[in-house]
Design an enzyme around this catalytic site. Structure first.
Site, short mmCIF file in Angstrom:
data_model
loop_
_atom_site.label_atom_id
_atom_site.label_comp_id
_atom_site.label_asym_id
_atom_site.label_seq_id
_atom_site.Cartn_x
_atom_site.Cartn_y
_atom_site.Cartn_z
N GLU A 17 -36.77 51.70 -88.30
CA GLU A 17 -35.70 52.30 -89.17
C GLU A 17 -34.56 51.69 -89.07
O GLU A 17 -34.22 50.51 -88.31
CB GLU A 17 -35.41 53.65 -88.72
CG GLU A 17 -36.55 54.50 -88.61
CD GLU A 17 -36.35 55.83 -87.96
OE1 GLU A 17 -35.15 55.74 -87.13
OE2 GLU A 17 -36.89 56.74 -88.15
N LYS A 20 -30.69 51.05 -88.76
CA LYS A 20 -29.71 51.34 -87.74
C LYS A 20 -28.26 51.89 -88.46
O LYS A 20 -27.38 50.88 -88.75
CB LYS A 20 -29.52 50.69 -86.47
CG LYS A 20 -28.48 51.20 -85.49
CD LYS A 20 -28.50 50.28 -84.17
CE LYS A 20 -27.68 51.00 -83.11
NZ LYS A 20 -26.43 51.82 -83.38
N ASP A 66 -24.70 52.77 -89.49
CA ASP A 66 -23.40 52.64 -88.75
C ASP A 66 -22.50 53.62 -89.30
O ASP A 66 -21.57 53.46 -90.28
CB ASP A 66 -22.83 50.88 -89.23
CG ASP A 66 -22.03 50.71 -88.44
OD1 ASP A 66 -21.63 51.46 -87.36
OD2 ASP A 66 -20.95 49.68 -88.59
N TYR A 97 -28.41 60.87 -93.01
CA TYR A 97 -29.91 60.71 -93.14
C TYR A 97 -30.37 60.91 -91.64
O TYR A 97 -29.58 60.74 -90.95
CB TYR A 97 -29.99 59.13 -93.24
CG TYR A 97 -29.50 58.83 -94.55
CD1 TYR A 97 -30.29 59.04 -95.65
CD2 TYR A 97 -28.35 58.05 -94.69
CE1 TYR A 97 -30.00 58.46 -97.10
CE2 TYR A 97 -27.89 57.68 -96.08
CZ TYR A 97 -28.75 57.81 -97.19
OH TYR A 97 -28.58 57.49 -98.73
N LYS A 126 -29.91 44.62 -82.67
CA LYS A 126 -28.52 44.55 -83.31
C LYS A 126 -28.22 43.18 -84.16
O LYS A 126 -28.63 42.08 -83.81
CB LYS A 126 -27.27 44.58 -82.38
CG LYS A 126 -27.27 45.80 -81.56
CD LYS A 126 -26.63 46.91 -82.27
CE LYS A 126 -25.25 47.03 -82.24
NZ LYS A 126 -24.79 47.58 -81.22
N CYS A 178 5.71 25.23 -104.11
CA CYS A 178 4.47 24.96 -103.91
C CYS A 178 4.16 24.14 -102.81
O CYS A 178 4.82 23.20 -102.52
CB CYS A 178 3.61 24.21 -105.39
SG CYS A 178 1.98 23.56 -104.92
N CYS A 219 3.13 20.43 -103.99
CA CYS A 219 3.99 19.42 -105.00
C CYS A 219 5.39 19.76 -104.81
O CYS A 219 6.21 19.20 -105.55
CB CYS A 219 3.27 19.35 -106.26
SG CYS A 219 3.46 20.81 -107.20
N CYS A 237 1.28 27.95 -109.20
CA CYS A 237 2.19 26.69 -109.06
C CYS A 237 1.88 26.23 -110.63
O CYS A 237 0.75 25.88 -111.10
CB CYS A 237 1.45 25.65 -108.18
SG CYS A 237 2.31 23.95 -108.74
N CYS A 244 -0.50 19.08 -110.46
CA CYS A 244 -0.11 19.29 -108.87
C CYS A 244 -1.52 18.91 -108.16
O CYS A 244 -2.97 19.12 -108.57
CB CYS A 244 -0.10 20.84 -108.54
SG CYS A 244 -0.21 21.16 -106.70
#
Ligand code: IVH
Length: 672
Positions: free
Chosen positions: A112, A114, A116, A221, A315, A409, A412, A427, A432
């Site tokens: 099944e 798992k 969380d 569930y 896991k 920037c 540049c 920028c 650039c």
């Protein structure tokens, strides 16, 4: 009908539809019809308070706060499971079981998801929900019955009469969609967001005010049975899978991904399959739980101090973890957007080592309140780029300075700008170097022009030396072959391969070419939509706004971005130059499907069921690429009778090989 009968009828109707929706996943009515019936019952109960009952679906909206959570001692402790990481430990689990049972037979398991979330124990007495309790320390949890009632999917009354007591166990989870919505609202209110859906679900379950729980829209569930006192120990079933089927009948939802499998090989296959499905599931999972299916064998196996010997949690790599954020730096993307990026203490997350993660934009950074030196939560789910979720404030040491937005920037030095109504800092300098490098990296990408041999490092080197300046200059590399061969560490062979790859890219589909150009808001799918509708580069170049906005999936914003892009003289020059250099996107051949996007397929041997030409054309039509030789970049080899060295090479490299039948089985019926 008298109010009493109507109220009981409405409850039955509503519970029936909740069952269709949550357990069978096959609703018979829409949300608005459900809401209408629900409101009718609410009104009835408001007008006749004496009609209220403990199993009324109207309780699902929550009730005024309780004073505190009372402890609840579990009739049977809620144990935890041993973990297995990786296939080897999974096989070792299977071997342990067979050794214990002294058998060489294959064991049957129920595998099944798992979930969380937060585990919950639900006690029903004579068919009615009596107590909902959290796991707590496994022996004693907290009574959260008031909150359990608000969780759709937890039946308030069983669908079949069941005298006596029965305890059902399962997991309360928050769907990813509900989690995103909850955090969106929190962001709007300027509140601290939740780091993950598990915390939001677990916290939701422990509210004093069940209206708060209801607002979190939690799901449930089931995964098993706890205590039961059904007529003197009569068992509900002989196997774990039958227990779940019985619980489904009683009104408890479970997931269709659950599967009965035999033996270790099938287990390995199952966990890998679920790992592939993981990013697309509607809620988070952290692995797979595997249980010996036979209840007799479960009994024979019994328990260790930690938990059942007959079950294990396989896991997956965690998608979230903690690490130190060393530095925040600014990165310039191909459209000039300046993004804050976190330089992290390297850490394993989602199965890879992460040392950098995006902070999205400066507004987001400010909202999250992340600082250099913080311990942060890092997340990487599926193929998504790693991101910093937020700081762990409790771990902050001293006063860390608040990170500032760049005033120049980083590449540049140009002063950044921000378009009205946009969060992105840009920028504005089109020359650039960082932007050009990013544009070129995008242009040659696998799903764009797919030019092999022009990686990030080489692009940077060519830019530094002035060999590359813009997209058209890629197609002039051929004329500078000898000069390139002279460059250090570049072999003649790799230069020739690069040039060959550039040459063949000249005839990529129009859809790919459009995507490669890097027009703002035009992605892979957008390129396909536009190419399919307008068919030629000329038509696209000269399309007016109305024509563009009429294309399916192209909105007003994208339409004006496309128009602006083609109106830009610099862009017009680049297109003209590329065309003059022989770039000829294949017009009108936008892939009709993305079946093979990003894949390179090699056909070899004698093909008997279809011609090589038609197969190769088909692969292109489905968004893929065909090639004449096998390399580590090959995704699939289709081998007919008499296949020789290419087949051998594929086997050496571990490339998937199928025969003609196998190939036909991969494509939708009738498409080829
Ligand atoms: S069976 C004795 N099945 O994982 C068997 N647990 O470490 C106990 N969980 O706290 C649990 N999905 O909340 C089982 N399909 C599943 C599960 C599951 C999630 C949680 C459960 C428990 C922990 C076990």
């Amino acid at each position: 009908m008298d109010p009493m009968s109507r109220a009981s009828e409405l409850r039955q109707i509503l519970e029936h539809h909740a069952y269709r929706y949550y357990v069978l996943d096959s609703p018979e009515i829409g949300d608005s019809e459900y809401d209408r019936l629900f409101r009718e019952l609410q009104d009835l109960e408001a007008a006749h308070p004496e009609l209220r009952s403990s199993d009324s679906p109207t309780l699902r909206v929550g009730a005024p706060p309780v004073e505190g959570l009372k402890p609840h001692r579990h009739a049977i402790p809620m144990l935890s499971l041993d973990n297995a990481f990786g296939h080897e430990e999974l096989r070792a689990f299977d071997e342990r079981i067979r050794r214990f049972l002294e058998t060489s037979d294959e064991i049957q398991y129920l595998a099944e998801l798992k979930f969380d979330g937060a585990s919950i124990s639900l006690t029903y007495r004579d068919g009615l929900l009596e107590i909902g309790a959290t796991r707590g320390d496994g022996t004693t949890g907290e009574d959260v019955t008031h909150n359990a009632r608000t969780v759709r999917g937890i039946p308030l009354r069983l669908r079949e009469p069941l005298p006596g007591g029965i305890e059902v166990r399962g997991e309360v989870v928050m769907l990813k969609s509900a989690f995103d919505e909850l955090n969106r609202i929190k962001t709007e209110k300027g509140e601290q967001i939740f780091a993950n859906a598990r915390n939001a679900a677990a916290g939701g379950l422990r509210q004093l005010d069940s209206r708060q729980t209801a607002a979190r829209k939690l799901s449930f569930y089931t995964y098993g049975l706890g205590y039961s006192d059904l007529s003197s120990g009569r068992r509900l079933a002989d196997t774990q899978s039958e227990i779940i089927a019985t619980l489904n009948r009683l009104g408890f939802p479970s997931r269709a991904e659950s599967k009965v499998v035999n033996g270790a090989d099938a287990l390995v296959e199952y966990v890998d399959e679920i790992q592939r499905l993981r990013p697309g599931l509607p809620f988070g999972i952290d692995g797979v739980v595997i249980k010996v299916n036979s209840l007799d064998l479960q009994e024979a196996l019994g328990f260790t101090a930690r938990g059942p010997r007959w079950a294990i949690a396989y896991k997956f790599p965690a998608e979230q973890t903690f690490t130190r954020l060393n530095r925040i730096f600014a990165q310039v993307g191909r459209t000039g957007v300046i993004t804050p990026v976190a330089d992290l203490e390297p850490v394993q997350v989602g199965g890879v080592t992460v040392s950098r993660a995006t902070l999205h934009n400066y507004e987001d950074l400010a909202r999250k309140g992340v600082r250099e030196g913080d311990i942060v939560i890092v997340q990487r789910a599926g193929d998504v780029i790693p991101e910093v979720v937020g700081p762990v404030i409790e771990k902050r040491e001293g006063d860390l300075p608040v990170p500032a937005e760049p005033t120049a920037c980083p590449e540049c030095g140009t002063e950044p700008t921000r378009k009205a109504g946009e969060v992105a800092l840009r920028c504005p300098n089109r020359r650039c170097p960082a932007q050009i490098a990013a544009k070129l990296r995008h242009f040659v990408g696998r799903k764009m022009m797919d030019i092999d041999g022009l990686g990030e490092k080489l692009i940077d080197r060519f830019l530094e030396t002035g060999i590359l300046t813009d997209m058209p200059s890629i197609f002039r590399l051929r004329d500078r072959r000898d000069e390139l061969v002279g460059l250090d560490r570049l072999g003649e062979l790799s230069i020739d391969n690069l040039i060959a790859s550039i040459e063949s890219s000249k005839n990529r589909s129009l859809a790919r070419f459009l995507f490669a150009l890097g027009i703002p808001s035009v992605g892979e799918k957008g390129g396909q939509d536009i190419a399919r509708e307008l068919r030629t580069l000329d038509a696209i170049r000269s399309a007016d706004y109305d024509t563009l906005v009429a294309i399916p999936n192209v909105g007003p914003h994208t339409a004006s971005e496309i128009q602006e892009w083609f109106e830009e003289p610099e862009n017009q020059r680049m297109i003209e130059e590329m065309l003059a250099l022989g770039v000829a996107p294949v017009e009108g051949e936008a892939p009709v499907s993305d079946l093979f996007v990003g894949q390179t397929i090699v056909f070899t041997g004698k093909l008997e069921k279809f011609s090589r030409e038609s197969a190769e054309a088909f692969v292109t039509k489905m968004g893929g690429k065909s090639a004449g030789s096998v390399s580590k970049n090959t995704s699939l080899v289709v081998a007919g009778p008499g296949a020789g060295s290419k087949l051998e090479k594929a086997e050496q490299l571990g490339v998937t090989v199928v025969d003609e039948e196998g190939f036909l089985a991969m494509v939708p019926e009738g498409s080829f």
